[in-house]
Write an enzyme that holds these catalytic residues in place. Structure first.
Site, short mmCIF file in Angstrom:
data_model
loop_
_atom_site.label_atom_id
_atom_site.label_comp_id
_atom_site.label_asym_id
_atom_site.label_seq_id
_atom_site.Cartn_x
_atom_site.Cartn_y
_atom_site.Cartn_z
N SER A 152 39.13 45.11 20.54
CA SER A 152 39.83 43.56 20.19
C SER A 152 40.52 43.93 18.88
CB SER A 152 38.90 42.46 20.04
OG SER A 152 39.17 41.39 19.98
N ASP A 211 40.60 40.57 31.61
CA ASP A 211 40.60 39.98 30.33
C ASP A 211 42.00 39.61 29.81
OD1 ASP A 211 40.25 39.72 27.47
OD2 ASP A 211 39.64 41.89 27.45
N HIS A 268 35.89 39.82 28.06
CA HIS A 268 36.34 40.53 26.92
C HIS A 268 35.28 41.54 26.36
CE1 HIS A 268 39.26 41.47 23.94
NE2 HIS A 268 38.30 40.81 22.71
#
Length: 395
Positions: free
Chosen positions: A224, A289, A325
């Site tokens: 991320s 995601d 995620h």
């Protein structure tokens, strides 16, 4: 042990020397182990991060460097042995949401503006034998509070000329938030008198000098936010020659393993990677995601992509925007993906209990409690007089 030998013998190929040709579909077994290894080093920065806002150490690492890997479960039965050499701290000169920067509510906060953002580690002699070379890892912490991540993307593309060079015909633009976290300093901060970028440059120079007579690689990893910072840092390294070793003509190869990584820059930023032979980027993207596809306008994706789809796993229940995620679910996907057409099968026997470390997406039949990772009693420790005190920080 055969798999370990395979990694040591094939490390250049596994690090993308040939852009992972014929390794991704179907996914090579050694590459599975390799990706999971670096993903776990990124996950370590999650597991050690203090998100408890009532703590005066919120936003810092819970553990000392000496205890980091043992505290997050990375030492048991792990042949890839590293030692941390530097903790990294980041701040920002622009206002960033709490999903990026966690701030303590305490008036005695260790630092009001800085956050622990990751670490640098180097393979020990034992780790070097298993990995086939002396590997230096830069691991970045990812985003907390995933539900806020969408709003955190609302930053414009800005010039990265001060970082990546000022060429009128070639001026890469990058996400303002990532650039600010990477390059900001704060003279009033104990931890960010220099930027995380400067901290990395200083430590890389020291390590490359210390191991200059050996074969060295640089590997960056993150999930991320951490994937975005890894990608930006890799661009910095190759453009500014931070992978050069004194008195040697060759440069250290640079590899990025970016998990669930949002887009970082524009087409000129992408060109930096396309025209360099020294850096290779593998983005691992989970089909449900949405984060790897944002921001949607003006940004370009760099490197190669490994596509997984954890919806195929019969171990997990139906997910949502947050659980799809999750980093541990990503690593589960790498362990078992069989490509576009085939069913899910765990070729790497990775403990499914880890899926529920931060979420509750594992099916109930496997009898693993949800969101089970945490310090005992949230680090509340009873004192000799019977009172309880928050003790959540090692020196």
């Amino acid at each position: 042990m055969d798999g370990i030998r395979g990694v040591a013998e094939r490390w250049k190929e596994l690090s993308g020397e040939k852009s992972w040709q014929k390794l991704l579909e179907p996914l090579d077994i050694d590459l599975r182990r390799y990706i999971i290894h670096y993903g776990e080093m990124s996950e370590a920065a999650y597991d050690a991060f203090n998100v408890e806002k009532v703590s005066k150490y919120a936003g810092d690492c819970r553990y000392s460097m000496q205890n980091l890997f043992s505290s997050v479960g990375l030492t048991a039965a792990n042949p890839f042995v590293y030692k941390p050499t530097k903790y990294l701290y980041a701040t920002s000169k622009i206002n960033l949401p709490d999903c990026f920067i966690v701030r303590s509510l305490s008036r005695e906060a260790w630092d009001k503006e800085s956050n622990w953002i990751g670490y640098i580690a180097v393979a020990t002699d034992e780790g070097k034998a298993a990995l086939g070379r002396r590997d230096i890892v830069i691991a970045f912490r990812g985003t907390v509070q995933y539900a806020e991540l969408g709003t955190g993307m609302n930053f414009p593309l800005v010039s990265a000329a001060d970082l990546l060079g000022d060429d009128t015909d070639f001026n890469p633009l990058v996400h303002q938030g990532w650039l600010s976290m990477y390059t900001s300093d704060d003279p009033l901060s104990q931890y960010n008198k220099t930027s995380v970028r400067s901290q990395i440059v200083e430590e890389l120079k020291r390590l490359l000098d210390e191991y200059k007579d050996e074969e060295i690689s640089l590997t960056l990893t993150g999930h991320s936010l951490g994937g975005a910072l890894s990608t930006l840092c890799a661009a910095d390294i190759i453009v500014n020659g931070l992978n050069r070793i004194e008195n040697r003509t060759e440069k250290c190869p640079v590899t990025v393993f970016a998990f669930g990584c949002p887009r970082v820059g524009d087409k000129y930023f992408k060109d930096l990677f396309d025209r360099s032979k020294d850096v290779h980027v593998l983005r691992i993207s989970n089909a449900p995601d949405g984060v790897p596809h944002i921001p949607p306008i003006g940004f370009s994706e760099v490197g190669q992509v490994l596509k997984i789809d954890t919806r195929k796993s019969f171990y997990v229940r139906t997910g949502n925007l947050v659980t799809w995620h999750d980093m541990e679910l990503y690593l589960h996907g790498v362990a078992g993906t069989q490509g576009r057409r085939d069913l899910f099968r765990l070729d790497v026997k990775r403990d499914i209990a880890l899926i529920n470390k931060w979420t509750s997406i594992l099916k109930d039949e496997y009898l693993v409690p949800g969101s089970w990772w945490g310090e005992k009693n949230k680090s509340m420790v009873q004192q000799e007089d019977g009172s309880w005190q928050l003790e959540d920080h090692q020196i």
